[in-house]
Design a protein around this motif. Sequence first.
Motif, mmCIF file in Angstrom:
data_model
loop_
_atom_site.group_PDB
_atom_site.id
_atom_site.type_symbol
_atom_site.label_atom_id
_atom_site.label_comp_id
_atom_site.label_asym_id
_atom_site.label_seq_id
_atom_site.Cartn_x
_atom_site.Cartn_y
_atom_site.Cartn_z
ATOM 1 N N THR A 15 0.937 -1.066 -0.170
ATOM 2 C CA THR A 15 -0.095 0.042 0.044
ATOM 3 C C THR A 15 1.069 1.279 0.046
ATOM 4 O O THR A 15 0.561 2.552 -0.796
ATOM 5 N N THR A 18 2.206 1.842 -3.370
ATOM 6 C CA THR A 18 1.248 2.066 -4.293
ATOM 7 C C THR A 18 0.961 3.556 -4.122
ATOM 8 O O THR A 18 0.874 4.421 -5.042
ATOM 9 N N VAL A 19 1.084 4.246 -2.780
ATOM 10 C CA VAL A 19 0.831 5.598 -2.691
ATOM 11 C C VAL A 19 2.101 6.359 -3.174
ATOM 12 O O VAL A 19 1.744 7.159 -3.992
ATOM 13 N N THR A 22 1.644 6.681 -6.744
ATOM 14 C CA THR A 22 0.406 7.191 -7.290
ATOM 15 C C THR A 22 0.702 8.786 -7.236
ATOM 16 O O THR A 22 0.554 9.458 -8.057
ATOM 17 N N VAL A 54 1.333 2.053 -10.524
ATOM 18 C CA VAL A 54 0.169 2.183 -9.858
ATOM 19 C C VAL A 54 -0.827 1.311 -9.656
ATOM 20 O O VAL A 54 -1.397 0.809 -8.714
ATOM 21 N N VAL A 55 -1.129 0.979 -10.972
ATOM 22 C CA VAL A 55 -2.258 -0.139 -11.269
ATOM 23 C C VAL A 55 -1.750 -1.701 -10.817
ATOM 24 O O VAL A 55 -2.266 -2.140 -9.939
ATOM 25 N N GLY A 58 -1.226 -1.534 -6.743
ATOM 26 C CA GLY A 58 -2.719 -1.417 -6.387
ATOM 27 C C GLY A 58 -3.450 -2.701 -6.078
ATOM 28 O O GLY A 58 -3.950 -3.289 -4.949
ATOM 29 N N ALA A 61 -1.728 -4.887 -3.489
ATOM 30 C CA ALA A 61 -1.953 -4.532 -2.189
ATOM 31 C C ALA A 61 -3.133 -5.109 -1.740
ATOM 32 O O ALA A 61 -3.368 -5.629 -0.778
ATOM 33 N N VAL A 62 -4.249 -4.956 -2.498
ATOM 34 C CA VAL A 62 -5.565 -5.646 -2.706
ATOM 35 C C VAL A 62 -5.437 -7.002 -1.978
ATOM 36 O O VAL A 62 -6.140 -7.513 -1.204
#
Length: 140
Positions: A15, A18-19, A22, A54-55, A58, A61-62
């Motif tokens: 996460t 990812t941040v 982003t 980013v994708v 992301g 992370a999910v």
Amino acid sequence: MSRADAARSPRLLLTVATVVATVATAGSLFFSLGLGLTPCRLCWYQRILMYPLVVVLGVAAVEERPAVARTVLPLSVFGLGLAAYHSWLQVTQTTCSVGVVSCATVQYRLFGLLTIPNLSLLAFSLVTGGVAACWWQARE
């Protein structure tokens, strides 16, 4: 879950990565669309390597998938190398004849210190470090 366990969580590291990706993506778009700065050729290559992270990060992370390192690390390490080279160019060269905008030109300094390639270097370093740590912890 204890605080130590949360810090070692693959989801947390992914996460954070990812941040970072982003913010780097949004920052590069702000520099070009918001401030009207024209990206040089090396900036374009760094964008090509950062935007998909980013994708990819992301989703990883999910799904809490540390094996994403096999996809992310080649992109982030290559981006890290390009950003380091670009930062080196800005320190040691006055011109670069590749493309319309010289890669050696400093177009913006954040806080009067960090250039755009320095920010890219920082972002790629954080992404690479976070994903590598996530992958390393999953192997234990």
